[in-house]
Motif scaffolding. Structure first.
Motif, mmCIF file in Angstrom:
data_model
loop_
_atom_site.group_PDB
_atom_site.id
_atom_site.type_symbol
_atom_site.label_atom_id
_atom_site.label_comp_id
_atom_site.label_asym_id
_atom_site.label_seq_id
_atom_site.Cartn_x
_atom_site.Cartn_y
_atom_site.Cartn_z
ATOM 1 N N GLY A 165 0.808 -1.210 0.000
ATOM 2 C CA GLY A 165 0.000 0.000 0.000
ATOM 3 C C GLY A 165 0.839 1.256 0.000
ATOM 4 N N LEU A 166 1.874 1.299 0.835
ATOM 5 C CA LEU A 166 2.739 2.478 0.887
ATOM 6 C C LEU A 166 3.530 2.640 -0.405
ATOM 7 N N ASP A 167 4.032 1.537 -0.936
ATOM 8 C CA ASP A 167 4.782 1.620 -2.199
ATOM 9 C C ASP A 167 3.922 2.210 -3.312
ATOM 10 N N LEU A 168 2.684 1.751 -3.414
ATOM 11 C CA LEU A 168 1.803 2.259 -4.458
ATOM 12 C C LEU A 168 1.449 3.723 -4.212
ATOM 13 N N ALA A 169 1.228 4.088 -2.952
ATOM 14 C CA ALA A 169 0.887 5.474 -2.629
ATOM 15 C C ALA A 169 2.033 6.415 -2.987
ATOM 16 N N TYR A 170 3.253 6.027 -2.657
ATOM 17 C CA TYR A 170 4.401 6.882 -2.973
ATOM 18 C C TYR A 170 4.629 6.964 -4.489
ATOM 19 N N SER A 171 4.390 5.872 -5.184
ATOM 20 C CA SER A 171 4.520 5.916 -6.647
ATOM 21 C C SER A 171 3.512 6.892 -7.241
ATOM 22 N N LEU A 172 2.290 6.853 -6.740
ATOM 23 C CA LEU A 172 1.249 7.761 -7.210
ATOM 24 C C LEU A 172 1.600 9.209 -6.878
ATOM 25 N N ALA A 173 2.133 9.428 -5.683
ATOM 26 C CA ALA A 173 2.521 10.780 -5.277
ATOM 27 C C ALA A 173 3.660 11.303 -6.141
ATOM 28 N N SER A 174 4.623 10.447 -6.456
ATOM 29 C CA SER A 174 5.765 10.870 -7.283
ATOM 30 C C SER A 174 5.332 11.209 -8.698
ATOM 31 N N ALA A 175 4.456 10.381 -9.260
ATOM 32 C CA ALA A 175 4.016 10.607 -10.640
ATOM 33 C C ALA A 175 3.129 11.839 -10.768
ATOM 34 N N ASN A 176 2.535 12.273 -9.660
ATOM 35 C CA ASN A 176 1.631 13.423 -9.697
ATOM 36 C C ASN A 176 2.092 14.490 -8.704
#
Length: 656
Positions: free
Chosen positions: A369-380
């Motif tokens: 969950g954290l990995d996906l959240a940080y990926s989403l935050a980085s891309a946006n």
């Protein structure tokens, strides 16, 4: 060692949650029991030897059969168990960085053989076998031994919780002392700060923190008719829960408010209230935000005070944000998925539809969950704005979290790039306070706990600006006491935020992040040589701008004129902060608070004075103190405090 006779051992070796370990070290802990009656064995010598450290480490099991070997450098250890009349037993253990290992040893009758069972995953630490200051472990970071009280009476369970301001009345889920879920509440105690001679060390340094989770957790226990786990009580979080009405300094990043008065509980000492308030940023001035809500939807979140409460909190937040802000939602159970990509708050129906559709399922893969959240935050990534991951969870991570060091490194790395992490805990039973607190600190955010809708409103609506808008990074406080005026002192709380005096000026040292309008209050006990003629201490505050760079420093002398002649002559905010701190100290069975009875504390709460005494949260504090008093079976040994005549001043003096 005394002579020993033959006995055989059964060892159960378990890997406890990695978050329980000390930073940079490992921990070995466990219980020694009698296999015939399952009773615990005290006085067992437990010795750890390793090439990783000089000499050996020996402790004795306490009255609960518990032993604790903290701060072990990584390496291979030989653990040896010895007790008079029993055969010595030795076993090797590989200790890794930031891991906690639990080895339970059963002493068996002769002839039954020896068995070893290796169990993966997590293991709860029973309340009756926690580190004890009455045991004989040499660590200064022990917690006081604690026996859980009996189950609550029907009357206590029938008491209804008033969710003030919401117009709703709800009863918290009942506490069942036999429910395994309520035993699996992970906490870590940090001991109680000692009293320090100024001739030995005149500097007291700590990291500024504005977390409040501990108070809400304790309230959750007490509302269920049971005393909180002592290790869950962090004094500074009780104190920082309340609004002391500090004035905002429009010309400086922080306003400083200090007042002292004779201690009601410790004769010969003064209580020193030190209050700091960060500069307030208006709603219009707040930066636009991209909030990535990372929501635990595993099976453990099914309870009414978990995922259903998360959904109510998010609905309130949607109404508190404005057109500048975007919200994303990531959920995780067995796997993680994006439920809602970055969506402007003006699309309210879309946001509420995504929130209402959240359902529980599967295991708890927090790492995914954290990995996906940080990926989403980085891309946006929102340039020049607030990029914040907000984890809503009970903290349980039973799948996917296999590399604690890697998690901390990733969270810290994203924080350095401007993507910070706030953790918000929900629910009781199967709750990991240790993991939630550690994640927020590594992620340069804050940690709160929601036990009811009113607390969600306080965090997500009333304090939204402070939660989101950081105004100071790596903030540290240092008090230098003048040995000519101060004989000794004690910082009440902040045990896991203590810094060495050299770290105050070291800009490489991480410290606290402070939000807009946030207040940080600390309580000291000081013993004076007499009445100071001038300043008796110097307060230093060091911090960086939110964008980083070199630190700035504020220096203020603390003059003798801030000392009042009595508790009654202090301002209501100072009285309130003392009552909150004393309440926490009583709950965690602090040695220094033993002379103060519950009756005395109830009386002192009744003397806080207007206008604070009428506030709902202060009225509730009194109710919680009375509940705790009714649950604590220890006898009182002192007379109640006589009523005091209060003064007119209602503010803590501001230091110009």
């Amino acid at each position: 060692m005394p002579s020993l006779r033959n006995a055989l051992l059964c060892v159960v070796f378990l890997l406890a949650p990695p978050a329980l370990a000390d930073d940079g070290f490992g921990v070995i802990m466990g219980t020694v029991l009698n296999s015939e009656d399952r009773g615990t064995l005290s006085g067992v010598y437990v010795t750890a030897t390793s090439s990783s450290m000089q000499g050996e480490r020996t402790v004795l099991t306490d009255e609960n059969g518990f032993y604790w070997l903290p701060q072990l450098p990584p390496g291979v250890y030989t653990l040896r168990f010895e007790l008079e009349g029993l055969k010595p037993h030795a076993r090797d253990i590989v200790v890794r960085l930031n891991q906690t290992y639990r080895m339970n040893v059963y002493l068996l009758p002769e002839g039954l053989g020896e068995c070893v069972e290796i169990v993966g995953g997590s293991e709860s630490v029973p309340w009756s076998t926690r580190p004890s200051s009455h045991g004989r472990s040499a660590s200064p970071r022990e917690s006081v031994a604690y026996t859980p009280p009996p189950p609550p009476s029907p009357y206590q369970l029938s008491r209804m919780q008033e969710d003030y301001g919401s117009g709703q009345t709800v009863a918290p889920p009942p506490f069942n002392s036999s429910d395994k879920a309520f035993l699996e509440m992970y906490f870590q105690g940090y001991g109680v700060n000692p009293t320090v001679d100024t001739e030995t060390e005149r500097f007291s340094t700590f990291s500024m923190e504005a977390d409040t989770a501990s108070y809400s957790l304790a309230r959750g226990y007490l509302q269920r008719g049971v005393l909180p786990d002592e290790r869950a009580v962090r004094v500074e979080e009780f104190v920082n829960t309340f609004d002391y009405g500090y004035e905002n300094d429009t010309d400086a990043p922080f306003s400083i408010h200090v007042e002292g008065f004779p201690s009601p509980s410790r004769p010969g000492y003064h209580v020193l209230h030190v209050g700091l308030k960060a500069h307030e940023v208006s709603v219009a001035e707040r930066k636009p935000a991209h909030l990535i809500f990372t929501i635990d939807t595993s099976g453990s979140m099914m309870q009414q005070d978990k995922l259903p409460l998360v959904k109510q909190a998010l609905r309130m937040l949607v109404d508190a944000l404005d057109e500048r802000d975007r919200v994303s939602i990531v959920t995780y159970g067995t796997t993680a998925r994006v439920v809602l990509p970055p969506t402007n708050v003006l699309q309210r129906d879309v946001l509420l539809g995504a929130i209402d559709g959240l359902q529980t399922e599967g295991a708890t893969n927090a790492q995914a969950g954290l990995d996906l959240a940080y990926s989403l935050a980085s891309a946006n990534f929102l340039q020049g704005g607030i990029n914040r991951v907000i984890l809503c969870s009970d903290g349980v991570a039973n799948n996917g979290v296999t590399d604690a060091d890697g998690i901390w490194a990733r969270v810290k790395g994203f924080a350095e790039r401007g993507i910070t992490l706030t953790t918000v805990g929900f629910g009781m039973g199967h709750y990991n306070d240790v993991l939630m607190e550690r994640l927020s600190h590594v992620g340069e955010g804050n940690y709160a706990y929601v036990d009811r809708l009113a607390e969600a409103r306080r965090i997500f609506v009333q304090n939204l600006n402070g939660t989101l808008q950081v105004v100071a990074k790596d903030a540290k406080v240092q008090l230098e006491f003048d040995p000519r005026d101060v004989i000794r002192y004690r910082l009440v709380g902040y045990e896991n935020r203590i810094l060495a005096k050299e770290q105050f000026a070291d800009d490489r040292v991480d410290a606290g992040e402070v939000g807009s309008g946030h207040t940080v209050t600390a309580i000291y006990e000081v013993k004076l040589r007499g009445e100071p003629l001038d300043s008796f201490a110097t307060l230093r505050l060091r911090y960086k701008a939110p964008e980083g760079g070199s630190s700035r420093e504020v220096v203020k002398s603390l003059p003798a004129r801030i000392l009042r002649p009595s508790f009654a002559s202090a301002s209501p905010p100072s009285r309130l902060s003392y009552v909150a701190a004393a309440f926490a100290e009583k709950l965690r069975a602090s040695y220094w608070m033993r002379p103060l009875t519950w009756e005395q504390l109830i009386s002192l709460h009744g003397q806080i004075g207007a206008p604070l005494a009428q506030r709902p949260e202060v009225v509730e504090l009194g109710d919680l103190i009375r509940r705790a008093a009714s649950l604590d079976s220890r006898p009182d040994r002192f007379e109640a405090v006589a009523p005091l005549r209060l003064m007119d001043s209602d503010r803590v003096p501001r230091i110009e």
